[in-house]
Design an enzyme around this catalytic site. Structure first.
Site, PDB file in Angstrom:
ATOM      1  N   PHE A  82      15.585 -12.328  -2.888  1.00  0.00           N
ATOM      2  CA  PHE A  82      15.831 -10.899  -3.086  1.00  0.00           C
ATOM      3  C   PHE A  82      16.316 -10.604  -4.504  1.00  0.00           C
ATOM      4  CE2 PHE A  82      15.389  -9.350   1.177  1.00  0.00           C
ATOM      5  CZ  PHE A  82      15.873 -10.323   2.030  1.00  0.00           C
ATOM      6  N   SER A 126       7.210  -4.942  -3.142  1.00  0.00           N
ATOM      7  CA  SER A 126       7.417  -3.507  -2.939  1.00  0.00           C
ATOM      8  C   SER A 126       6.096  -2.760  -2.910  1.00  0.00           C
ATOM      9  CB  SER A 126       8.286  -2.957  -4.085  1.00  0.00           C
ATOM     10  OG  SER A 126       8.304  -1.548  -4.077  1.00  0.00           O
ATOM     11  N   TYR A 151       9.815  -2.152 -13.617  1.00  0.00           N
ATOM     12  CA  TYR A 151      10.293  -2.704 -12.333  1.00  0.00           C
ATOM     13  C   TYR A 151       9.083  -3.017 -11.448  1.00  0.00           C
ATOM     14  CZ  TYR A 151      11.473  -2.683  -7.442  1.00  0.00           C
ATOM     15  OH  TYR A 151      11.525  -3.014  -6.109  1.00  0.00           O
ATOM     16  N   LYS A 155       7.241  -6.808  -9.943  1.00  0.00           N
ATOM     17  CA  LYS A 155       6.844  -7.178  -8.573  1.00  0.00           C
ATOM     18  C   LYS A 155       5.396  -7.661  -8.552  1.00  0.00           C
ATOM     19  CE  LYS A 155      10.752  -6.422  -6.626  1.00  0.00           C
ATOM     20  NZ  LYS A 155      11.546  -7.596  -6.185  1.00  0.00           N
ATOM     21  N   LEU A 202      16.987   8.516  -2.531  1.00  0.00           N
ATOM     22  CA  LEU A 202      17.218   9.759  -1.788  1.00  0.00           C
ATOM     23  C   LEU A 202      18.359   9.674  -0.778  1.00  0.00           C
ATOM     24  CD1 LEU A 202      16.324  12.653  -1.003  1.00  0.00           C
ATOM     25  CD2 LEU A 202      14.729  11.601   0.623  1.00  0.00           C
TER      26      LEU A 202
HETATM   27  C1  WQD Z   1      12.150   9.045  -2.461  1.00  0.00           C
HETATM   28  C2  WQD Z   1      11.739  10.499  -2.542  1.00  0.00           C
HETATM   29  C3  WQD Z   1      11.919  11.465  -4.734  1.00  0.00           C
HETATM   30  C4  WQD Z   1      16.272  11.287  -5.028  1.00  0.00           C
HETATM   31  C5  WQD Z   1      11.881   3.668  -5.136  1.00  0.00           C
HETATM   32  C6  WQD Z   1      11.200   2.479  -5.752  1.00  0.00           C
HETATM   33  C7  WQD Z   1      10.798   1.517  -4.654  1.00  0.00           C
HETATM   34  C8  WQD Z   1      12.015   1.160  -3.852  1.00  0.00           C
HETATM   35  C9  WQD Z   1      12.609   2.423  -3.237  1.00  0.00           C
HETATM   36  C10 WQD Z   1      13.101  -0.793  -4.688  1.00  0.00           C
HETATM   37  C11 WQD Z   1      10.932  10.807  -3.802  1.00  0.00           C
HETATM   38  C12 WQD Z   1      12.869  12.146  -3.762  1.00  0.00           C
HETATM   39  C13 WQD Z   1      14.974  11.158  -4.562  1.00  0.00           C
HETATM   40  C14 WQD Z   1      16.826  12.585  -5.220  1.00  0.00           C
HETATM   41  C15 WQD Z   1      14.766  13.534  -4.461  1.00  0.00           C
HETATM   42  N1  WQD Z   1      12.984   0.511  -4.643  1.00  0.00           N
HETATM   43  N2  WQD Z   1      14.247  12.274  -4.292  1.00  0.00           N
HETATM   44  N3  WQD Z   1      16.033  13.661  -4.926  1.00  0.00           N
HETATM   45  O1  WQD Z   1      11.002   6.552  -5.622  1.00  0.00           O
HETATM   46  O2  WQD Z   1       9.990   6.376  -3.277  1.00  0.00           O
HETATM   47  O3  WQD Z   1      10.972   4.345  -4.333  1.00  0.00           O
HETATM   48  O4  WQD Z   1      12.981   3.270  -4.346  1.00  0.00           O
HETATM   49  O5  WQD Z   1      12.446  -1.622  -4.143  1.00  0.00           O
HETATM   50  O6  WQD Z   1      10.268   0.357  -5.247  1.00  0.00           O
HETATM   51  O7  WQD Z   1      10.023   2.913  -6.400  1.00  0.00           O
HETATM   52  O8  WQD Z   1      12.470   6.182  -3.570  1.00  0.00           O
HETATM   53  O9  WQD Z   1      14.540   7.206  -2.764  1.00  0.00           O
HETATM   54  O10 WQD Z   1      14.044   7.262  -5.267  1.00  0.00           O
HETATM   55  O11 WQD Z   1      12.746   8.712  -3.732  1.00  0.00           O
HETATM   56  O12 WQD Z   1      14.079  14.537  -4.203  1.00  0.00           O
HETATM   57  O13 WQD Z   1      17.990  12.766  -5.652  1.00  0.00           O
HETATM   58  O14 WQD Z   1      12.919  11.310  -2.632  1.00  0.00           O
HETATM   59  O15 WQD Z   1      11.307  12.425  -5.580  1.00  0.00           O
HETATM   60  O16 WQD Z   1       9.941  11.760  -3.465  1.00  0.00           O
HETATM   61  P1  WQD Z   1      11.028   5.966  -4.256  1.00  0.00           P
HETATM   62  P2  WQD Z   1      13.544   7.328  -3.863  1.00  0.00           P
END
Ligand code: WQD
Length: 341
Positions: A82, A126, A151, A155, A202
């Site tokens: 990991f 990922s 990043y 991967k 998120l």
């Molecule tokens: C999810 C959705 C944002 C924050 C990333 C990496 C992936 C993995 C998971 C490691 C998107 C929206 C987010 C906020 C929002 N990481 N959002 N407001 O980008 O799908 O994936 O994290 O392994 O590899 O790419 O995840 O949680 O950042 O975003 O609206 O404050 O939530 O635009 O649509 P993401 P996320």
């Protein structure tokens, strides 16, 4: 009991996987450099399983230390890797940090494993390797896209390094697990996602807004071509994800793998929008969430969710926990860590 080394085992997904490995009777040795975790996570793991895993603080960038570790633990049967930096935005600003920490360390670990009699290797990959897939749901045959970030590139490179190494090291067999969006916490609320710094993802941002740590959630765009205008992702409960690692490790240890390097998508198979995640939080917490719609975030893809057939049919694994289960556990975890601050 087979010895399994878990690098990054005090991290979010790592710690949940250690719990499931211990519950399945494995002898676990954790490597972690504590750059994004704390030793307190060991207490959480122990309180769940009743067994304290061996922990060795180790920086995998130290090639000599990695060599010494695997000389000492030359009876290791499996490694779940990991350990890596995972902040997409940070990787764009500091690409060399990401290539050193995510790629060089993988090379050092594999260089030691190739000297051992037989090792099963699970790689934390990922769905980011797919970028914006042309077809949904996304299967393992979907084309790999130009990475959206260093990043994501680490991967992709990681999978290629493993594939090429397994070709020339018969005793090494590997599985890459391509996670969709891991969320939630263990139902015991003894372990969860440690909030170090401003959350990029998120769900921690939602729970920190819910508890009053953040003023409001910024929803990054509601003008996407989706049913409610917000981006769609496949949010998988971290405990379901952890269980998949134990199943994948057993597949390799029992020689059930069909080739020396296999790839599986790990998701629920269900797409959920940002606003639907907000609604789930409001349902499970009974609180109204403060949020505002702002501009799109650079690099975000519109929609990604997994085709889960290969994992269901080949691994005999599928998710059992819902988004509400994940949001409920994430919320309980947020309340617990703030209460003990
Ligand atoms: C999810 C959705 C944002 C924050 C990333 C990496 C992936 C993995 C998971 C490691 C998107 C929206 C987010 C906020 C929002 N990481 N959002 N407001 O980008 O799908 O994936 O994290 O392994 O590899 O790419 O995840 O949680 O950042 O975003 O609206 O404050 O939530 O635009 O649509 P993401 P996320």
């Amino acid at each position: 009991m087979d010895k399994i080394v878990v690098t990054g085992g005090l991290g979010f997904i790592g710690s949940h996987t250690v719990v499931e490995l211990q519950n399945s009777g494995y002898h676990v040795v954790i490597i972690d450099d504590l750059s994004n975790s704390t030793e307190k996570v060991l207490e959480g793991i122990t309180s769940i399983t009743g067994k304290t895993p061996i922990f060795e603080k180790l920086d995998l960038k130290n090639k000599t230390a990695v060599k010494a570790f695997f000389v000492k633990h030359n009876d290791v049967k499996g490694v779940i890797h990991f350990a890596a930096s995972k902040a997409v935005g940070e990787s764009i600003i500091e690409p060399l940090l990401y290539y050193e920490n995510n790629v060089s360390t993988l090379v050092y670990v594999l260089s030691e494993l190739r000297k051992l009699p037989a090792v099963s290797f699970i790689f934390s990959s990922s769905c980011t390797v797919y970028g914006q897939a042309d077809a949904l749901p996304i299967t393992e045959h979907a084309p790999i896209k130009i990475p959206e970030s260093p990043y994501g590139n680490t991967k992709q490179i990681g999978e290629e390094i493993i594939r090429d190494t397994c070709k020339v090291v018969p005793a090494l067999k590997a599985i890459a697990l391509r996670y969709f969006n891991p969320v939630g916490a263990h139902k015991s609320i003894e372990i969860g996602e440690l909030p170090i710094g401003v959350p990029q993802n998120l769900v921690p941002f939602i729970t920190q807004t819910g508890i009053g740590l953040r003023k409001e959630l910024s929803v990054f765009g509601d003008d996407y071509p989706t049913h409610d205008g917000t981006c769609i992702r496949d949010y998988i409960h971290v405990v379901d994800l952890a269980k998949a690692h134990v199943i994948a490790m057993a597949r390799l240890l029992q020689g059930k793998n069909k080739s020396n390097f296999e790839i599986f998508n790990l998701g629920t198979g269900k797409g959920t929008s940002v606003l639907e995640v907000v609604k789930s939080f409001e349902r499970v917490s009974g609180k109204e969430l403060n949020y505002k719609i702002v501009g799109r975030r650079e690099g975000d893809i519109v929609s990604a969710y997994a085709d889960t057939n290969k994992a269901n049919n080949e691994l005999g694994w599928k998710t059992t926990l819902s988004l509400d289960d994940a949001m409920f556990s994430a919320w309980k975890w947020e309340q617990k860590i703030r209460a003990t601050e």
